[in-house]
Design a protein around this motif. Structure first.
Motif: not given
Length: 79
Positions: A24-29, A31-34, A67-68
């Motif tokens: 579940v992506l957000t604008n703040e996501t 690469a380190a988060d996924v 970020n995304v």
């Protein structure tokens, strides 16, 4: 195209390429988060974005993505 729809579309692309229905992506996501979003996957994602939206990115644009949200903004500017 609206930013919300772009985010939904790229989320679906991430799910497909990373084979992970839980993304579940957000604008703040970032690469380190996924899990699995590494340099090779990044190239696959870029190609998939270009094909899906019928656009092309410059190297400078891609390097500027922090970020995304930055990806969504870049796609939005081209659609």
């Amino acid at each position: 195209m609206e930013r919300e729809q772009i985010l939904k579309d790229i989320n679906a692309i991430f799910i497909d390429i990373l084979d992970n229905e839980d993304i579940v992506l957000t604008n703040e996501t970032t690469a380190a988060d996924v899990d699995g979003w590494d340099s090779l996957t990044h190239i696959q994602l870029v190609v998939a974005f270009e094909n899906h939206f019928g656009i092309r990115f410059t190297t400078m644009e891609i390097q500027g993505w922090e970020n995304v949200g930055a990806i969504v903004a870049c796609i939005s500017s081209k659609c």
